[in-house]
Design a protein around this motif. Structure first.
Motif, PDB file in Angstrom:
ATOM      1  N   GLY A   1       0.776  -1.229   0.000  1.00 42.45           N
ATOM      2  CA  GLY A   1       0.000   0.000   0.000  1.00 42.45           C
ATOM      3  C   GLY A   1       0.804   1.273   0.000  1.00 42.45           C
ATOM      4  O   GLY A   1       0.234   2.367  -0.047  1.00 42.45           O
ATOM      5  N   LEU A   2       2.136   1.184   0.027  1.00 41.56           N
ATOM      6  CA  LEU A   2       2.975   2.367  -0.025  1.00 41.56           C
ATOM      7  C   LEU A   2       3.457   2.584  -1.455  1.00 41.56           C
ATOM      8  O   LEU A   2       3.634   1.628  -2.208  1.00 41.56           O
ATOM      9  N   LYS A   3       3.682   3.845  -1.822  1.00 44.71           N
ATOM     10  CA  LYS A   3       4.217   4.138  -3.140  1.00 44.71           C
ATOM     11  C   LYS A   3       5.251   5.255  -3.050  1.00 44.71           C
ATOM     12  O   LYS A   3       5.259   6.030  -2.095  1.00 44.71           O
ATOM     13  N   PRO A   4       6.154   5.323  -4.037  1.00 46.94           N
ATOM     14  CA  PRO A   4       7.193   6.354  -4.006  1.00 46.94           C
ATOM     15  C   PRO A   4       6.634   7.713  -4.407  1.00 46.94           C
ATOM     16  O   PRO A   4       5.847   7.815  -5.351  1.00 46.94           O
ATOM     17  N   TYR A   5       7.075   8.751  -3.707  1.00 46.20           N
ATOM     18  CA  TYR A   5       6.679  10.111  -4.024  1.00 46.20           C
ATOM     19  C   TYR A   5       7.852  10.969  -4.483  1.00 46.20           C
ATOM     20  O   TYR A   5       7.645  12.116  -4.875  1.00 46.20           O
ATOM     21  N   HIS A   6       9.077  10.425  -4.463  1.00 46.63           N
ATOM     22  CA  HIS A   6      10.234  11.189  -4.894  1.00 46.63           C
ATOM     23  C   HIS A   6      10.418  11.061  -6.401  1.00 46.63           C
ATOM     24  O   HIS A   6       9.796  10.227  -7.057  1.00 46.63           O
ATOM     25  N   ARG A   7      11.302  11.876  -6.940  1.00 49.31           N
ATOM     26  CA  ARG A   7      11.520  11.929  -8.390  1.00 49.31           C
ATOM     27  C   ARG A   7      12.111  10.638  -8.921  1.00 49.31           C
ATOM     28  O   ARG A   7      11.715  10.132  -9.970  1.00 49.31           O
ATOM     29  N   GLY A   8      13.055  10.081  -8.208  1.00 48.18           N
ATOM     30  CA  GLY A   8      13.694   8.845  -8.653  1.00 48.18           C
ATOM     31  C   GLY A   8      14.852   8.511  -7.737  1.00 48.18           C
ATOM     32  O   GLY A   8      15.211   9.280  -6.855  1.00 48.18           O
ATOM     33  N   GLY A   9      15.442   7.339  -7.948  1.00 46.80           N
ATOM     34  CA  GLY A   9      16.576   6.944  -7.133  1.00 46.80           C
ATOM     35  C   GLY A   9      16.245   5.813  -6.189  1.00 46.80           C
ATOM     36  O   GLY A   9      15.099   5.642  -5.775  1.00 46.80           O
ATOM     37  N   LYS A  10      17.254   5.056  -5.839  1.00 49.13           N
ATOM     38  CA  LYS A  10      17.122   3.861  -5.014  1.00 49.13           C
ATOM     39  C   LYS A  10      17.219   4.216  -3.533  1.00 49.13           C
ATOM     40  O   LYS A  10      18.016   5.076  -3.130  1.00 49.13           O
ATOM     41  N   LEU A  11      16.438   3.536  -2.730  1.00 49.86           N
ATOM     42  CA  LEU A  11      16.538   3.646  -1.270  1.00 49.86           C
ATOM     43  C   LEU A  11      17.228   2.401  -0.744  1.00 49.86           C
ATOM     44  O   LEU A  11      16.753   1.284  -0.969  1.00 49.86           O
ATOM     45  N   VAL A  12      18.342   2.576  -0.058  1.00 46.93           N
ATOM     46  CA  VAL A  12      19.052   1.467   0.583  1.00 46.93           C
ATOM     47  C   VAL A  12      19.634   1.973   1.889  1.00 46.93           C
ATOM     48  O   VAL A  12      20.335   2.987   1.912  1.00 46.93           O
ATOM     49  N   GLY A  13      19.347   1.288   2.987  1.00 49.46           N
ATOM     50  CA  GLY A  13      19.916   1.671   4.272  1.00 49.46           C
ATOM     51  C   GLY A  13      19.389   0.770   5.365  1.00 49.46           C
ATOM     52  O   GLY A  13      18.804  -0.282   5.107  1.00 49.46           O
ATOM     53  N   THR A  14      19.615   1.186   6.614  1.00 43.66           N
ATOM     54  CA  THR A  14      19.176   0.402   7.766  1.00 43.66           C
ATOM     55  C   THR A  14      18.042   1.132   8.488  1.00 43.66           C
ATOM     56  O   THR A  14      18.041   2.360   8.594  1.00 43.66           O
ATOM     57  N   ALA A  15      17.093   0.356   8.979  1.00 43.80           N
ATOM     58  CA  ALA A  15      15.870   0.923   9.546  1.00 43.80           C
ATOM     59  C   ALA A  15      16.118   1.602  10.888  1.00 43.80           C
ATOM     60  O   ALA A  15      16.645   0.990  11.821  1.00 43.80           O
ATOM     61  N   PHE A  16      15.729   2.859  10.970  1.00 42.03           N
ATOM     62  CA  PHE A  16      15.653   3.617  12.218  1.00 42.03           C
ATOM     63  C   PHE A  16      14.166   3.838  12.441  1.00 42.03           C
ATOM     64  O   PHE A  16      13.541   4.660  11.783  1.00 42.03           O
ATOM     65  N   THR A  17      13.575   3.056  13.337  1.00 41.13           N
ATOM     66  CA  THR A  17      12.114   2.953  13.385  1.00 41.13           C
ATOM     67  C   THR A  17      11.464   3.925  14.361  1.00 41.13           C
ATOM     68  O   THR A  17      12.036   4.278  15.394  1.00 41.13           O
ATOM     69  N   VAL A  18      10.248   4.320  13.991  1.00 41.76           N
ATOM     70  CA  VAL A  18       9.446   5.233  14.808  1.00 41.76           C
ATOM     71  C   VAL A  18       8.003   4.740  14.802  1.00 41.76           C
ATOM     72  O   VAL A  18       7.471   4.382  13.752  1.00 41.76           O
ATOM     73  N   ARG A  19       7.372   4.731  15.970  1.00 39.67           N
ATOM     74  CA  ARG A  19       5.936   4.464  16.048  1.00 39.67           C
ATOM     75  C   ARG A  19       5.266   5.708  16.610  1.00 39.67           C
ATOM     76  O   ARG A  19       5.659   6.211  17.675  1.00 39.67           O
ATOM     77  N   THR A  20       4.257   6.197  15.902  1.00 41.82           N
ATOM     78  CA  THR A  20       3.569   7.410  16.319  1.00 41.82           C
ATOM     79  C   THR A  20       2.111   7.121  16.630  1.00 41.82           C
ATOM     80  O   THR A  20       1.542   6.134  16.170  1.00 41.82           O
ATOM     81  N   ARG A  21       1.509   8.004  17.398  1.00 45.76           N
ATOM     82  CA  ARG A  21       0.047   8.026  17.474  1.00 45.76           C
ATOM     83  C   ARG A  21      -0.459   8.516  16.130  1.00 45.76           C
ATOM     84  O   ARG A  21       0.116   9.433  15.537  1.00 45.76           O
ATOM     85  N   PRO A  22      -1.521   7.913  15.569  1.00 45.35           N
ATOM     86  CA  PRO A  22      -2.020   8.360  14.268  1.00 45.35           C
ATOM     87  C   PRO A  22      -2.236   9.870  14.231  1.00 45.35           C
ATOM     88  O   PRO A  22      -2.886  10.443  15.111  1.00 45.35           O
ATOM     89  N   GLY A  23      -1.662  10.501  13.215  1.00 44.12           N
ATOM     90  CA  GLY A  23      -1.831  11.934  13.042  1.00 44.12           C
ATOM     91  C   GLY A  23      -0.930  12.793  13.896  1.00 44.12           C
ATOM     92  O   GLY A  23      -1.080  14.022  13.924  1.00 44.12           O
ATOM     93  N   ASP A  24       0.053  12.199  14.572  1.00 44.21           N
ATOM     94  CA  ASP A  24       0.939  12.935  15.484  1.00 44.21           C
ATOM     95  C   ASP A  24       2.391  12.645  15.103  1.00 44.21           C
ATOM     96  O   ASP A  24       2.763  11.481  14.928  1.00 44.21           O
ATOM     97  N   ASN A  25       3.216  13.687  14.975  1.00 39.92           N
ATOM     98  CA  ASN A  25       4.600  13.452  14.538  1.00 39.92           C
ATOM     99  C   ASN A  25       5.668  13.874  15.554  1.00 39.92           C
ATOM    100  O   ASN A  25       6.836  14.044  15.187  1.00 39.92           O
ATOM    101  N   LEU A  26       5.300  14.023  16.826  1.00 36.15           N
ATOM    102  CA  LEU A  26       6.293  14.397  17.831  1.00 36.15           C
ATOM    103  C   LEU A  26       7.464  13.418  17.836  1.00 36.15           C
ATOM    104  O   LEU A  26       8.633  13.822  17.903  1.00 36.15           O
ATOM    105  N   ALA A  27       7.181  12.123  17.762  1.00 39.33           N
ATOM    106  CA  ALA A  27       8.249  11.127  17.814  1.00 39.33           C
ATOM    107  C   ALA A  27       9.168  11.211  16.599  1.00 39.33           C
ATOM    108  O   ALA A  27      10.364  10.921  16.697  1.00 39.33           O
ATOM    109  N   ILE A  28       8.618  11.618  15.455  1.00 39.15           N
ATOM    110  CA  ILE A  28       9.473  11.769  14.267  1.00 39.15           C
ATOM    111  C   ILE A  28      10.434  12.937  14.460  1.00 39.15           C
ATOM    112  O   ILE A  28      11.613  12.858  14.113  1.00 39.15           O
ATOM    113  N   HIS A  29       9.946  14.032  15.029  1.00 41.97           N
ATOM    114  CA  HIS A  29      10.834  15.168  15.318  1.00 41.97           C
ATOM    115  C   HIS A  29      11.965  14.735  16.256  1.00 41.97           C
ATOM    116  O   HIS A  29      13.127  15.132  16.068  1.00 41.97           O
TER     117      HIS A  29
END
Length: 212
Positions: A41-69
């Motif tokens: 259900g996810l899709k890319p929104y950037h212009r192009g290019g590969k994503l490769v890296g290691t997961a730095f995970t965040v869980r938020t309350r729906p609609g809240d981005n304090l933890a992302i900050h």
């Protein structure tokens, strides 16, 4: 409300392993993981290019981005910011400013089970961003949230330090522990498929692809 941080950083596999997956299609990686992992259900929104890296995970309350900050104060080179927003599409968790902060921190990109906004800024940039939806409505910043714990992204469980690969077809992730063997299997399948394409071009294909 508080943001709980399990650890401030995630382990990184050898750089050669990470770079090896830069040329690996997500479809072939998925094939060699029994076609089981992968965010739906996810899709890319950037212009192009590969994503490769290691997961730095965040869980938020729906609609809240304090933890992302809070996570943006901790991420660094090689980190993919993986956000479990519960699949909520009613408020954007990340926009242009938070994209720029992540780039400044030299993160590899975003994978967000939720919505984004300022989509034009992502579409004009090669900084990877995969998300579920776009909406103009902004987030709350009240918490709670958690950082670097296992999360669910489009039905796929991603743990801190997992390798995350994204391309035009979507996002797949897997533990770093088995990455070397997986990379070898992926390269072998790519070679087989290249031989199949060559056989088609040369008019000698005999149906081998349907048996693999």
């Amino acid at each position: 409300m508080t943001v709980t941080i399990a650890t401030n950083s995630v382990p990184k596999p050898p750089a050669g392993i990470i770079e090896g997956f830069r040329g690996a299609p997500t479809s072939v990686i998925s094939d060699n993981l029994a076609r089981l992992p992968g965010a739906v259900g996810l899709k890319p929104y950037h212009r192009g290019g590969k994503l490769v890296g290691t997961a730095f995970t965040v869980r938020t309350r729906p609609g809240d981005n304090l933890a992302i900050h809070r996570a943006l104060e901790l991420v660094g080179p090689g980190d993919v910011i993986v956000v479990d927003g519960g699949g909520d599409e009613t408020r954007a968790l990340v926009g242009e400013i938070m994209k720029n902060i992540a780039q400044w921190r030299k993160a590899e990109g975003y994978v967000i089970d939720g919505a984004i906004r300022d989509v034009a800024s992502f579409a004009a940039d090669d900084f990877p961003c995969y998300a579920r939806a776009v909406i103009h409505r902004g987030p709350y910043k009240n918490g709670p949230g958690e950082i670097n714990i296992p999360v669910s992204i489009g039905g796929s469980v991603i743990s801190p330090g997992d390798i995350v690969v994204g391309d035009e077809d979507g996002v797949v992730s897997f533990p770093a522990a088995g990455a070397a063997a997986l990379l070898e299997a992926v390269r072998a399948q790519v070679a087989r498929e290249e031989e199949t394409m060559k056989a088609i071009r040369e008019g000698r294909y005999q149906g081998s692809y349907g048996k693999s």
